[in-house]
Design a protein around this motif. Sequence first.
Motif, PDB file in Angstrom:
ATOM      1  N   GLY A 144       7.298  10.080  -6.466  1.00  0.00           N
ATOM      2  CA  GLY A 144       7.350  11.042  -5.471  1.00  0.00           C
ATOM      3  C   GLY A 144       7.404  10.433  -3.966  1.00  0.00           C
ATOM      4  N   PRO A 145       7.340  11.346  -3.193  1.00  0.00           N
ATOM      5  CA  PRO A 145       7.617  10.933  -1.422  1.00  0.00           C
ATOM      6  C   PRO A 145       6.536   9.809  -1.136  1.00  0.00           C
ATOM      7  N   HIS A 146       6.505   8.795  -0.894  1.00  0.00           N
ATOM      8  CA  HIS A 146       5.731   7.979  -0.178  1.00  0.00           C
ATOM      9  C   HIS A 146       6.319   6.666   0.618  1.00  0.00           C
ATOM     10  N   VAL A 147       5.560   6.208   1.346  1.00  0.00           N
ATOM     11  CA  VAL A 147       6.027   4.688   1.793  1.00  0.00           C
ATOM     12  C   VAL A 147       5.218   3.734   0.987  1.00  0.00           C
ATOM     13  N   HIS A 148       6.030   2.737   0.645  1.00  0.00           N
ATOM     14  CA  HIS A 148       5.529   1.551  -0.044  1.00  0.00           C
ATOM     15  C   HIS A 148       5.524   0.573   1.064  1.00  0.00           C
ATOM     16  N   PHE A 149       4.311   0.346   1.766  1.00  0.00           N
ATOM     17  CA  PHE A 149       4.316  -0.500   3.074  1.00  0.00           C
ATOM     18  C   PHE A 149       3.695  -2.029   2.483  1.00  0.00           C
ATOM     19  N   GLU A 150       4.470  -2.774   3.015  1.00  0.00           N
ATOM     20  CA  GLU A 150       3.783  -4.482   2.668  1.00  0.00           C
ATOM     21  C   GLU A 150       3.776  -5.036   3.922  1.00  0.00           C
ATOM     22  N   VAL A 151       2.859  -5.868   4.022  1.00  0.00           N
ATOM     23  CA  VAL A 151       2.648  -6.987   5.252  1.00  0.00           C
ATOM     24  C   VAL A 151       2.555  -8.350   4.523  1.00  0.00           C
ATOM     25  N   ARG A 152       3.507  -9.295   4.899  1.00  0.00           N
ATOM     26  CA  ARG A 152       3.524 -10.502   4.478  1.00  0.00           C
ATOM     27  C   ARG A 152       3.287 -11.535   5.855  1.00  0.00           C
ATOM     28  N   VAL A 153       2.704 -12.591   5.282  1.00  0.00           N
ATOM     29  CA  VAL A 153       2.556 -13.758   6.228  1.00  0.00           C
ATOM     30  C   VAL A 153       3.063 -14.783   5.512  1.00  0.00           C
ATOM     31  N   ASN A 154       4.117 -15.355   6.434  1.00  0.00           N
ATOM     32  CA  ASN A 154       5.032 -16.421   5.787  1.00  0.00           C
ATOM     33  C   ASN A 154       5.570 -16.327   4.491  1.00  0.00           C
ATOM     34  N   GLY A 155       5.760 -15.150   4.163  1.00  0.00           N
ATOM     35  CA  GLY A 155       6.417 -14.734   3.097  1.00  0.00           C
ATOM     36  C   GLY A 155       5.313 -14.158   1.774  1.00  0.00           C
ATOM     37  N   VAL A 156       4.143 -14.511   2.385  1.00  0.00           N
ATOM     38  CA  VAL A 156       2.935 -14.209   1.200  1.00  0.00           C
ATOM     39  C   VAL A 156       2.437 -12.727   1.263  1.00  0.00           C
ATOM     40  N   PRO A 157       2.645 -11.732   0.385  1.00  0.00           N
ATOM     41  CA  PRO A 157       2.279 -10.530   0.533  1.00  0.00           C
ATOM     42  C   PRO A 157       0.549 -10.481   0.916  1.00  0.00           C
ATOM     43  N   GLN A 158       0.094  -9.780   1.864  1.00  0.00           N
ATOM     44  CA  GLN A 158      -1.068  -9.526   2.227  1.00  0.00           C
ATOM     45  C   GLN A 158      -1.629  -8.130   1.929  1.00  0.00           C
ATOM     46  N   LEU A 162      10.293   5.322  15.664  1.00  0.00           N
ATOM     47  CA  LEU A 162      10.840   5.859  14.525  1.00  0.00           C
ATOM     48  C   LEU A 162      11.823   4.930  14.067  1.00  0.00           C
ATOM     49  N   ILE A 163      11.474   4.688  12.728  1.00  0.00           N
ATOM     50  CA  ILE A 163      12.786   3.921  12.028  1.00  0.00           C
ATOM     51  C   ILE A 163      13.601   4.411  10.794  1.00  0.00           C
ATOM     52  N   GLY A 164      12.565   5.390  10.139  1.00  0.00           N
ATOM     53  CA  GLY A 164      13.046   5.890   8.944  1.00  0.00           C
ATOM     54  C   GLY A 164      12.367   7.224   8.614  1.00  0.00           C
ATOM     55  N   ASP A 165      12.893   7.935   7.388  1.00  0.00           N
ATOM     56  CA  ASP A 165      12.191   9.126   6.974  1.00  0.00           C
ATOM     57  C   ASP A 165      11.577   8.652   5.472  1.00  0.00           C
ATOM     58  N   MET A 166      10.497   9.352   5.305  1.00  0.00           N
ATOM     59  CA  MET A 166       9.865   9.123   4.030  1.00  0.00           C
ATOM     60  C   MET A 166      10.646   9.981   2.857  1.00  0.00           C
ATOM     61  N   GLY A 167      10.725   9.123   1.871  1.00  0.00           N
ATOM     62  CA  GLY A 167      11.470   9.615   0.643  1.00  0.00           C
ATOM     63  C   GLY A 167      10.924   8.991  -0.603  1.00  0.00           C
ATOM     64  N   SER A 168      11.746   9.043  -1.694  1.00  0.00           N
ATOM     65  CA  SER A 168      11.323   8.729  -2.967  1.00  0.00           C
ATOM     66  C   SER A 168      12.584   8.035  -3.655  1.00  0.00           C
ATOM     67  N   MET A 219       0.788  -1.205  -0.066  1.00  0.00           N
ATOM     68  CA  MET A 219      -0.060   0.038   0.022  1.00  0.00           C
ATOM     69  C   MET A 219       1.097   1.049  -0.116  1.00  0.00           C
ATOM     70  N   ASP A 220       0.521   2.359  -0.882  1.00  0.00           N
ATOM     71  CA  ASP A 220       1.508   3.317  -0.794  1.00  0.00           C
ATOM     72  C   ASP A 220       0.761   4.583  -0.169  1.00  0.00           C
ATOM     73  N   ILE A 221       1.484   5.115   0.709  1.00  0.00           N
ATOM     74  CA  ILE A 221       1.141   6.314   1.826  1.00  0.00           C
ATOM     75  C   ILE A 221       1.942   7.579   1.341  1.00  0.00           C
ATOM     76  N   ALA A 222       1.417   8.358   0.886  1.00  0.00           N
ATOM     77  CA  ALA A 222       2.173   9.640   0.712  1.00  0.00           C
ATOM     78  C   ALA A 222       1.955  10.726   1.459  1.00  0.00           C
ATOM     79  N   ASN A 223       3.177  11.471   1.687  1.00  0.00           N
ATOM     80  CA  ASN A 223       3.139  12.736   2.696  1.00  0.00           C
ATOM     81  C   ASN A 223       4.407  13.420   2.331  1.00  0.00           C
ATOM     82  N   ALA A 224       4.842  14.609   2.936  1.00  0.00           N
ATOM     83  CA  ALA A 224       6.186  15.140   2.583  1.00  0.00           C
ATOM     84  C   ALA A 224       7.417  14.315   2.895  1.00  0.00           C
ATOM     85  N   ALA A 225       8.243  14.754   2.078  1.00  0.00           N
ATOM     86  CA  ALA A 225       9.560  13.967   2.186  1.00  0.00           C
ATOM     87  C   ALA A 225       9.960  14.230   3.500  1.00  0.00           C
ATOM     88  N   GLY A 226      10.612  13.098   4.276  1.00  0.00           N
ATOM     89  CA  GLY A 226      11.249  13.435   5.455  1.00  0.00           C
ATOM     90  C   GLY A 226      10.141  13.236   6.578  1.00  0.00           C
TER      91      GLY A 226
END
Length: 256
Positions: A236-250, A224-230, A162-169
Motif C-alpha cells: 500500500g502507499p507508504h514511504v520506506h525511510f532508511e537512515v544509514r551511517v557509514n552504510g549501516v542502517p540505523q 519536496l523530492i517525491g510523491d508517496m506511492g506503492s 521505518m514505514d510511514i503510510a499516508n495517501a498515495a501522492g
Amino acid sequence: MKGCVINLNYDSKKGKVLSYTVIVITIAICTVFYMRYRPNAYEIKMNDKLTFYVKDKEEFKIDLKNLQNDLKKEFKSFRLKDKFTWSRIHVNYKDLTPKEDIRKIILDSNKESLKKLDNKRVEIKSSDNKAVLAKKIKFLPPCEGKVTSSFGMRWGKMHKGMDIANAAGSPIYAALDGKVSYAGWIEGYGNVIKIEHNNGVETVYAHCKLIRVKKGEQVKQGQLIGDMGSTGRSTGPHVHFEVRVNGVPQNPANYI
Ligand SMILES: [Zn+2]
C-alpha cells in the motif's frame, strides 16, 4: 458382531497411524520453524542508539578490546566510554554488520575524545559527525502519516527502515540538506531516492509514485523530492525511510 469388532480394530489402527502422522508432521514443522527462526546472532546496541548485528558476542568483545588496545598504544589515557547492550535474535547472515563498519562507527563516535587527547596524531577533520550521532541534528520526518512498521527484525529478516503510510501522492521531503546520490528503480524498493548528507549519513526514500529530483542535485532540508506511492515490493502507499551511517542502517526513530 464380528465384523463390527474388526471394524473397530481397523478404525483404531487407522486412528493410531493418523495420530502418529500428525505428531511426525508437527515435529517436522516445528523443527523447520526452529531451524529457520532460532536465534543465531546478536543485536548489539551502542549507547541505545546505533545498532549492529554480529554472529558471535565473544568475538565482538575481543574486537572491541583490540580496538581499545590499538587506540591505547597511541593514546595512553584512552578509554572507550560507549555502552553496549545485546540480545539474541535471528538474522540472515547477509544482514550482519561488517567488522570494518563497526570499527569505523565506534571510532567515529569517539572522535572528539581522541581529538582532545592528541590533535596531531589523529587524522580527523573537524566534524559535526558526533553531533549527528548524539542526535543533536534533528532530521525532518520525510512525510506525514502513520508509522506502520518500525525498524528491526521482522520474521527473521531485517527491516532496515521505518514505514510511514499516508495517501498515495502525499509529499515526501528531504530529511536533511544533501546531494541526491540515486534517483531511480531498485528491485524491491521500487522508485527510490537516496540522499547523501555530511559525515557518512545517508537517507533513503522508497516506493515513490513519482521522483521529483535528479541524481547529483543538491537538495535542502524540507524540499519536496517525491510523491508517496506503492511501487516495488509494497502492499500500500507508504514511504520506506532508511537512515544509514557509514552504510549501516540505523533506527530512523532515533533521528526524526
Ligand atoms: Zn519498509
